[in-house]
Design an enzyme around this catalytic site. Structure first.
Site, PDB file in Angstrom:
ATOM      1  N   ALA A  72     186.726  90.904  -7.576  1.00 27.67           N
ATOM      2  CA  ALA A  72     186.562  90.326  -8.909  1.00 27.67           C
ATOM      3  C   ALA A  72     185.253  90.769  -9.537  1.00 27.67           C
ATOM      4  O   ALA A  72     184.183  90.387  -9.066  1.00 27.67           O
ATOM      5  CB  ALA A  72     186.600  88.807  -8.802  1.00 27.67           C
ATOM      6  N   ASN A  90     178.274  87.559 -14.040  1.00 24.58           N
ATOM      7  CA  ASN A  90     179.621  87.591 -13.449  1.00 24.58           C
ATOM      8  C   ASN A  90     179.647  88.333 -12.128  1.00 24.58           C
ATOM      9  O   ASN A  90     180.336  87.927 -11.206  1.00 24.58           O
ATOM     10  CB  ASN A  90     180.607  88.306 -14.374  1.00 24.58           C
ATOM     11  CG  ASN A  90     181.214  87.364 -15.381  1.00 24.58           C
ATOM     12  OD1 ASN A  90     181.066  86.158 -15.263  1.00 24.58           O
ATOM     13  ND2 ASN A  90     181.870  87.917 -16.361  1.00 24.58           N
ATOM     14  N   TYR A 139     176.239  98.091 -15.021  1.00 27.06           N
ATOM     15  CA  TYR A 139     177.397  97.927 -14.130  1.00 27.06           C
ATOM     16  C   TYR A 139     177.068  98.453 -12.730  1.00 27.06           C
ATOM     17  O   TYR A 139     177.211  97.745 -11.734  1.00 27.06           O
ATOM     18  CB  TYR A 139     178.631  98.649 -14.712  1.00 27.06           C
ATOM     19  CG  TYR A 139     179.744  98.786 -13.703  1.00 27.06           C
ATOM     20  CD1 TYR A 139     180.328  97.657 -13.134  1.00 27.06           C
ATOM     21  CD2 TYR A 139     180.197 100.050 -13.300  1.00 27.06           C
ATOM     22  CE1 TYR A 139     181.342  97.785 -12.189  1.00 27.06           C
ATOM     23  CE2 TYR A 139     181.202 100.180 -12.363  1.00 27.06           C
ATOM     24  CZ  TYR A 139     181.765  99.040 -11.800  1.00 27.06           C
ATOM     25  OH  TYR A 139     182.749  99.167 -10.855  1.00 27.06           O
ATOM     26  N   PHE A 167     185.777 106.024  -5.888  1.00 26.83           N
ATOM     27  CA  PHE A 167     185.626 107.003  -6.952  1.00 26.83           C
ATOM     28  C   PHE A 167     186.684 106.626  -8.018  1.00 26.83           C
ATOM     29  O   PHE A 167     186.798 105.445  -8.315  1.00 26.83           O
ATOM     30  CB  PHE A 167     185.656 108.423  -6.368  1.00 26.83           C
ATOM     31  CG  PHE A 167     184.295 108.730  -5.746  1.00 26.83           C
ATOM     32  CD1 PHE A 167     183.837 108.002  -4.646  1.00 26.83           C
ATOM     33  CD2 PHE A 167     183.439 109.660  -6.306  1.00 26.83           C
ATOM     34  CE1 PHE A 167     182.559 108.198  -4.121  1.00 26.83           C
ATOM     35  CE2 PHE A 167     182.163 109.871  -5.787  1.00 26.83           C
ATOM     36  CZ  PHE A 167     181.726 109.141  -4.695  1.00 26.83           C
ATOM     37  N   PHE A 206     185.988 113.508 -24.230  1.00 25.10           N
ATOM     38  CA  PHE A 206     184.579 113.172 -24.447  1.00 25.10           C
ATOM     39  C   PHE A 206     183.681 114.301 -23.950  1.00 25.10           C
ATOM     40  O   PHE A 206     183.115 114.227 -22.859  1.00 25.10           O
ATOM     41  CB  PHE A 206     184.224 111.866 -23.738  1.00 25.10           C
ATOM     42  CG  PHE A 206     184.992 110.669 -24.238  1.00 25.10           C
ATOM     43  CD1 PHE A 206     185.317 110.533 -25.575  1.00 25.10           C
ATOM     44  CD2 PHE A 206     185.389 109.663 -23.356  1.00 25.10           C
ATOM     45  CE1 PHE A 206     186.022 109.420 -26.031  1.00 25.10           C
ATOM     46  CE2 PHE A 206     186.087 108.544 -23.804  1.00 25.10           C
ATOM     47  CZ  PHE A 206     186.410 108.426 -25.141  1.00 25.10           C
ATOM     48  N   ARG A 219     186.090 114.684 -12.051  1.00 27.52           N
ATOM     49  CA  ARG A 219     186.133 113.425 -11.298  1.00 27.52           C
ATOM     50  C   ARG A 219     187.048 113.572 -10.083  1.00 27.52           C
ATOM     51  O   ARG A 219     187.931 114.417 -10.044  1.00 27.52           O
ATOM     52  CB  ARG A 219     186.684 112.284 -12.169  1.00 27.52           C
ATOM     53  CG  ARG A 219     185.785 111.898 -13.317  1.00 27.52           C
ATOM     54  CD  ARG A 219     184.552 111.149 -12.833  1.00 27.52           C
ATOM     55  NE  ARG A 219     183.672 110.783 -13.931  1.00 27.52           N
ATOM     56  CZ  ARG A 219     182.738 111.587 -14.445  1.00 27.52           C
ATOM     57  NH1 ARG A 219     182.551 112.795 -13.973  1.00 27.52           N
ATOM     58  NH2 ARG A 219     181.971 111.168 -15.431  1.00 27.52           N
TER      59      ARG A 219
HETATM   60  N1  UDP Z   1     187.596 110.584 -20.684  1.00 27.52           N
HETATM   61  C1  UDP Z   1     187.945 111.270 -21.836  1.00 27.52           C
HETATM   62  N2  UDP Z   1     188.701 110.615 -22.761  1.00 27.52           N
HETATM   63  C2  UDP Z   1     189.122 109.326 -22.608  1.00 27.52           C
HETATM   64  C3  UDP Z   1     188.773 108.638 -21.418  1.00 27.52           C
HETATM   65  C4  UDP Z   1     187.998 109.298 -20.473  1.00 27.52           C
HETATM   66  O1  UDP Z   1     187.574 112.428 -22.038  1.00 27.52           O
HETATM   67  O2  UDP Z   1     189.797 108.790 -23.503  1.00 27.52           O
HETATM   68  C5  UDP Z   1     186.793 111.272 -19.650  1.00 27.52           C
HETATM   69  C6  UDP Z   1     185.488 110.566 -19.326  1.00 27.52           C
HETATM   70  O3  UDP Z   1     184.465 111.001 -20.212  1.00 27.52           O
HETATM   71  C7  UDP Z   1     185.252 111.026 -17.889  1.00 27.52           C
HETATM   72  C8  UDP Z   1     186.667 111.169 -17.322  1.00 27.52           C
HETATM   73  O4  UDP Z   1     187.531 111.262 -18.462  1.00 27.52           O
HETATM   74  O5  UDP Z   1     184.642 112.282 -17.868  1.00 27.52           O
HETATM   75  C9  UDP Z   1     187.094 109.972 -16.485  1.00 27.52           C
HETATM   76  O6  UDP Z   1     186.827 108.800 -17.225  1.00 27.52           O
HETATM   77  P1  UDP Z   1     187.349 107.374 -16.786  1.00 27.52           P
HETATM   78  O7  UDP Z   1     186.932 106.402 -17.853  1.00 27.52           O
HETATM   79  O8  UDP Z   1     188.808 107.453 -16.469  1.00 27.52           O
HETATM   80  O9  UDP Z   1     186.592 107.066 -15.434  1.00 27.52           O
HETATM   81  P2  UDP Z   1     185.008 107.043 -15.070  1.00 27.52           P
HETATM   82  O10 UDP Z   1     184.756 108.341 -14.378  1.00 27.52           O
HETATM   83  O11 UDP Z   1     184.241 106.873 -16.333  1.00 27.52           O
HETATM   84  O12 UDP Z   1     184.894 105.885 -14.144  1.00 27.52           O
END
Ligand code: UDP
Length: 323
Positions: A72, A90, A139, A167, A206, A219
């Protein structure tokens, strides 16, 4: 009997579905982001919040609880920057209450969900547990603080923990009955699949100017069923006393770029994705790939599912989504 705190959430609900085959399970969840429909019918469900001890203190007297899984938490990086108070209260504050009750009731074993965000922006290809933890947002810091509290508590009290640093958890149960459902959804794979399913206009990438082969972030995506198997393996080892106070990374050991993920989603669904190239998202490290060698060597666990299996199960869930 096993207590699963946060058992209505994405990873918790998948764990409960498997764990229930071997153990009696109590789920404690405040349903702030979890879903009651996700909880397996054979589990006992208690609607309660970790920060209110009176809502769950009685459970430890009523049931012979051998171990606690703690899923949680609030887990949105961006939100944690805007509202750190929520994350420290939290995540850190509530976990302290849980741990203090565990000590009071002499419950020894805890399996804690941590994150690759504890590493921050590491400067290495494969991240193992010895890489320094320098989180770059509230976080990640909230999770690292709990890890540190666990280490201190284990030195002074009769607590035995396993910390599992995930991961990128993704995919869904192969049955298609449970899966990932966040509101708002921020994760790449469900966002792409929502778009391909016709309920999201486009996918924003992004940043395409990272120092990676195609310029997008890399990732390590790990199937939620592989994560569940790691939790059950860690539980069995804790209960047998084979491990004490260990930290394990959970990943596939293989990285995929944002563009590769999108291409794989297109291939599996046979639908073309509409993409918009956007700015970098604040706080995104260019590359995060796990070494899970430690848990493989010590407990014999290894991720077995690849990106295609992740996306196939996530797509099945997207088409069947019930909550
Ligand atoms: N990402 C993206 N567009 C989106 C959501 C995520 O380009 O709408 C990219 C984000 O910048 C990261 C990767 O996808 O490089 C994985 O992001 P996610 O949020 O799934 O997981 P994180 O690695 O942030 O925990």
């Amino acid at each position: 009997m096993i207590l699963v705190v946060g058992g209505a959430g994405y990873i918790g609900s998948h764990l409960v579905k498997d764990l229930i085959k071997k153990e009696q399970v109590i789920v404690l969840d405040n349903l702030s982001s979890g879903h009651q429909q996700a909880i397996n019918d054979n589990a006992i469900f208690v609607h309660g919040d970790l920060k209110n001890e009176f809502e769950y203190d009685f459970l430890f007297d009523k049931y012979p609880i051998k171990a606690v899984f703690h899923f949680a938490a609030c887990s949105l990086v961006g939100e944690s920057v805007i509202n750190p108070q929520k994350y420290y209260e939290n995540n850190v504050g509530s976990t302290l209450k849980l741990l203090n009750l565990m000590i009071k009731h002499k419950i020894k074993n805890i399996i804690f969900s941590s994150t690759a965000a504890t590493y921050g922006i590491p400067n290495c290809k494969l991240i193992d547990e010895a890489v320094p933890t320098i989180p770059v947002n509230p976080y990640g810091r909230s999770k690292l603080m709990i890890e540190q509290i666990l280490a201190d508590y284990a030195k002074s009290y009769d607590i035995n923990y396993s910390i599992l640093r995930y991961f990128n958890a993704a995919g869904a149960d192969v049955s298609g009955e449970i899966g990932e459902s966040h509101n708002p959804e921020t994760h790449l794979i469900p966002i792409v699949l929502q778009h391909l399913y016709g309920i999201r206009e486009k996918v924003n990438i992004f940043g395409t100017d990272y120092d990676t082969p195609d310029g997008t972030c890399i990732r390590d995506y790990i199937h939620v069923t592989d994560l569940v198997n790691a939790h059950i393996t860690a539980l069995e080892a804790l209960l047998k006393g084979e491990i004490k106070n260990q930290i394990y990374n959970l990943g596939n050991g293989k990285g995929y770029s944002v563009k590769e993920v999108i291409q794989t989603c297109e291939m599996i669904t046979d639908i073309k994705c509409k993409i918009k190239i956007g700015e970098r998202r604040i706080g995104d490290p260019p590359v995060l790939v796990a070494s899970s060698k430690k848990i493989e060597e010590e407990l014999g666990w290894k991720a077995e599912r690849n990106l295609e299996q992740i996306i196939k199960t996530a797509w099945r869930w997207q088409q069947n989504q019930r909550y």
